[in-house]
Every structure is written in C-alpha cells, then in structure tokens.
Design a protein around this motif. Structure first.
Motif, PDB file in Angstrom:
ATOM      1  N   UNK A 119     -25.549  34.237  14.373  1.00 49.75           N
ATOM      2  CA  UNK A 119     -25.039  35.319  13.542  1.00 49.75           C
ATOM      3  C   UNK A 119     -23.680  35.806  14.001  1.00 49.75           C
ATOM      4  N   UNK A 120     -23.471  35.889  15.315  1.00 50.53           N
ATOM      5  CA  UNK A 120     -22.195  36.364  15.838  1.00 50.53           C
ATOM      6  C   UNK A 120     -21.064  35.417  15.463  1.00 50.53           C
ATOM      7  N   UNK A 121     -21.352  34.111  15.481  1.00 48.96           N
ATOM      8  CA  UNK A 121     -20.333  33.146  15.081  1.00 48.96           C
ATOM      9  C   UNK A 121     -19.933  33.312  13.628  1.00 48.96           C
ATOM     10  N   UNK A 122     -20.906  33.568  12.757  1.00 43.28           N
ATOM     11  CA  UNK A 122     -20.603  33.802  11.341  1.00 43.28           C
ATOM     12  C   UNK A 122     -19.776  35.075  11.191  1.00 43.28           C
ATOM     13  N   UNK A 123     -20.132  36.119  11.917  1.00 39.39           N
ATOM     14  CA  UNK A 123     -19.360  37.359  11.846  1.00 39.39           C
ATOM     15  C   UNK A 123     -17.913  37.141  12.285  1.00 39.39           C
ATOM     16  N   UNK A 124     -17.726  36.340  13.332  1.00 38.50           N
ATOM     17  CA  UNK A 124     -16.361  36.028  13.770  1.00 38.50           C
ATOM     18  C   UNK A 124     -15.601  35.276  12.692  1.00 38.50           C
ATOM     19  N   UNK A 125     -16.286  34.380  11.982  1.00 32.04           N
ATOM     20  CA  UNK A 125     -15.634  33.639  10.902  1.00 32.04           C
ATOM     21  C   UNK A 125     -15.255  34.562   9.737  1.00 32.04           C
ATOM     22  N   UNK A 126     -16.094  35.530   9.440  1.00 33.06           N
ATOM     23  CA  UNK A 126     -15.729  36.515   8.425  1.00 33.06           C
ATOM     24  C   UNK A 126     -14.463  37.249   8.847  1.00 33.06           C
ATOM     25  N   UNK A 127     -14.415  37.656  10.110  1.00 34.26           N
ATOM     26  CA  UNK A 127     -13.233  38.361  10.608  1.00 34.26           C
ATOM     27  C   UNK A 127     -11.988  37.484  10.552  1.00 34.26           C
ATOM     28  N   UNK A 128     -12.166  36.183  10.725  1.00 31.61           N
ATOM     29  CA  UNK A 128     -11.015  35.268  10.700  1.00 31.61           C
ATOM     30  C   UNK A 128     -10.346  35.209   9.325  1.00 31.61           C
ATOM     31  N   UNK A 129     -10.992  35.747   8.301  1.00 35.66           N
ATOM     32  CA  UNK A 129     -10.405  35.732   6.960  1.00 35.66           C
ATOM     33  C   UNK A 129      -9.586  36.986   6.672  1.00 35.66           C
ATOM     34  N   UNK A 130      -9.484  37.907   7.611  1.00 37.54           N
ATOM     35  CA  UNK A 130      -8.800  39.181   7.366  1.00 37.54           C
ATOM     36  C   UNK A 130      -7.320  38.977   7.069  1.00 37.54           C
ATOM     37  N   UNK A 131      -6.684  38.070   7.779  1.00 37.25           N
ATOM     38  CA  UNK A 131      -5.269  37.808   7.516  1.00 37.25           C
ATOM     39  C   UNK A 131      -4.356  38.466   8.532  1.00 37.25           C
ATOM     40  N   UNK A 132      -3.079  38.594   8.168  1.00 36.30           N
ATOM     41  CA  UNK A 132      -2.061  39.092   9.095  1.00 36.30           C
ATOM     42  C   UNK A 132      -2.406  40.487   9.599  1.00 36.30           C
ATOM     43  N   UNK A 133      -2.051  40.716  10.860  1.00 39.23           N
ATOM     44  CA  UNK A 133      -2.263  42.025  11.451  1.00 39.23           C
ATOM     45  C   UNK A 133      -3.713  42.350  11.737  1.00 39.23           C
ATOM     46  N   UNK A 134      -4.542  41.324  11.946  1.00 40.86           N
ATOM     47  CA  UNK A 134      -5.953  41.568  12.226  1.00 40.86           C
ATOM     48  C   UNK A 134      -6.110  42.488  13.437  1.00 40.86           C
ATOM     49  N   UNK A 135      -6.822  43.597  13.292  1.00 39.49           N
ATOM     50  CA  UNK A 135      -7.076  44.461  14.446  1.00 39.49           C
ATOM     51  C   UNK A 135      -8.181  43.893  15.326  1.00 39.49           C
TER      52      UNK A 135
END
Length: 325
Positions: free
Chosen positions: A264-280
């Motif tokens: 599940x944590x890996x999937x959550x990281x992949x979701x975050x990877x779609x945020x784009x420029x300036x990811x906090x």
C-alpha cells in the motif's frame, strides 16, 4: 478481465506503538488479482482502528462484492484496496510503473516529512520537513520541546498537527509563542473547524486540512495544505481529484499514509509521484514503524525519499490459507 482474486491477512510486528491505538502489531489485508493472461498484481486494504470505522470482515465483504457482483465498495478503505490492485495490475500488464498509468511524466521518487515525537525529538538524515503531533501535553512543555528541536535542526520545516485538540484561544496563544520558529502550517488546530478563519486572522499562520476534507465546507482563509489520505477520502480516484483541487487553489497536496505495508505504501508513493512540479514533502514516512514487511526486501525510505520498488509479496506472505478470499 479478472479470473481470480484472493484476500490474505498478515499481522506485521512494529518497532514502536501505533499513534492511533498503541498496538505493536499491524494487521494487513492484501488483495491478489490475476487476469486471463496469468498476470498477477497486489493491492492493499488495511483498516486502521481509530481511523477507519470499518473492521476487517466488513472490508473483505465489500471487496468480494465488487469482484463477484461489481458492487461499488461504500467504504473508502475498500475502494482504495480495489483501485490499488487494479492499478498495479494495469502497470504489470503494460510494463510500466503505476504512476505512469496515471501521468506521462511522473516523478521518480518523493520527498518525505519525518514523523517526529517530542518525547524523542530526533530526525534521520535527508529530511527537510518534520510532522510533529502537538496538543497532547501542557503548552509550555510542547513549546520548549519544539524550541529545542528547532535549535538542533534549524533547516527543518515544522508541520504541527493538533488533531483538533485546541479551542481558539489556546491555539492562538500557542501559535504566537512559537511565531519565530520555522512552521509551515498548523494541521487541524481547532476543535471547532468553523473558527479556522479566525485562527488565521489572529495569527497569520498557514493551515493544513485533514479531517476537514470529509466535511462539506469552503477552504478557510489561510489554507496552506491539503492532507490527502486516499484510504479515507474515497480511494485513488478521489485522491487524484483532491490533488487537482489543491493545485487549482495553489495549495500543497500532501499524500498521507495510514500505516500500510510496503504494498500500500508503494502505491501511495506512486500517487504522490503524479503531483508534478514543486511537489512538497509527503506524509509517507510510516515504514519506520515496521520491523517486517510483506515485501522482501521491505520497502524502506532512503535519505528522506521513497520510491516504488516494483517487487511483489513473497510466496510465504501469500501462502494459501493465510486469509480469506
């Protein structure tokens, strides 16, 4: 087309108690799916006592209902489980990362905020942001502990999470007494969220919204970040919509974990990877709580960053008879 699915339960040992209920074991529910071509993938739907109202049996039933009858799971945690398994399967079928099935140019990894306890205020190398729970001890004690921590780590940005512990006067007093510290935002500082506008007007402090995302009200003045838990807000599709809303409102989208296994944590990281420029910095530092994982090797952050491993649970972790399906 899914030709087989299986749900398996796993009890993973923790190195420190959960912040929600003090348990030293985390119960994990894995979802294994297989398509007509024999491609398999895994998702996760692990309800966390104290956060998700559904128990494990309820989640299992909702997931089985989806696979058997295509009945949309009413629980966010069950929807996340189904969507995570299907996203992982799409990635496996096409030879891509899950993030690449959502966005053409996802990030390779995500920066993390460390989870810091004021009773043991240390932070590993590589972290530039720290999430700290406040509102649990006397104000003076927490203020002194925060000052000590900031003096030791002056480069670290503070994200202070009160979990709606304070009334307005207490929150304003706390904020004013640490106004010189490097605080990025206060996450849900008030017992009464209708007073968040007043908190900002009196302090000028940024506000992070977590529980408020499930309540139908406009963003308050001073909103700075949306704390997005995909297992709470309605699954992956809903989380992506919240990321879009954050971007439109010039707010920080912060994906937050609920003590999932490496699946599940890996999937959550992949979701975050779609945020784009300036990811906090993202709220995915929960791997530090686990002594073991269903993945071998376990999913672990490195130098304050986390990335998809692409590995699957070991054969032992999904042995027949280890759960219901």
């Amino acid at each position: 087309m899914i030709v087989r699915w299986r749900l398996t339960r796993h009890d993973l040992a923790l190195s420190r108690p959960l912040t929600t209920n003090g348990d030293l074991t985390r119960t994990i529910l894995l979802i294994e799916v297989e398509d007509k071509d024999g491609v398999t993938a895994f998702g996760e739907a692990s309800p966390l006592p104290g956060l998700h109202p559904e128990d494990l049996d309820t989640v299992c039933q909702q997931i089985n209902d989806w696979f058997e009858h295509q009945i949309q799971p009413p629980a966010s945690i069950a929807r996340f489980g189904v969507e995570s398994a299907m996203l992982a399967l799409t990635a496996a079928r096409t030879g891509r990362r899950p993030a690449e099935c959502i966005r053409d140019d996802p990030a390779e990894d995500v920066p993390l905020n460390a989870l810091v306890s004021l009773t043991l205020p240390t932070i590993p190398p590589g972290f530039l942001a720290a999430k700290v729970k406040v509102g649990r001890r006397p104000l003076r004690w927490e203020i002194d502990a925060l000052r000590t921590f900031q003096a030791q780590y002056p480069e670290v940005t503070l994200r202070l999470d009160a979990n709606r512990a304070w009334d307005l006067d207490t929150a304003v007093s706390f904020a004013k007494q640490i106004a010189d510290l490097n605080v990025e935002y206060f996450e849900e500082p008030l017992r009464d969220p209708h007073l968040l506008d007043a908190f900002f007007q009196k302090t000028g402090c940024g506000i992070g919204l977590d529980e408020s995302l499930n309540e139908d009200r406009p963003f308050p003045d001073g909103a700075r970040a949306l704390i997005i838990k995909p297992t709470v807000v309605g699954g992956i599709s809903a989380a992506l919509q919240w990321i879009g809303r954050a971007r439109q409102a010039s707010l920080l989208p912060v994906i937050s974990a609920s003590f999932e296994s490496g699946v599940g944590l890996g999937i959550l990281a992949e979701i975050a990877c779609t945020i784009g420029d300036g990811m906090p910095a993202q709220g995915l530092n929960t791997d530090a709580w686990f002594d073991e994982d269903v993945l071998n090797p376990p999913l672990r952050h490195h130098n304050g960053r986390l990335r998809w491993s692409g590995s699957s649970p070991s054969a032992h972790a999904v042995a027949p008879g280890s759960g219901r399906g």
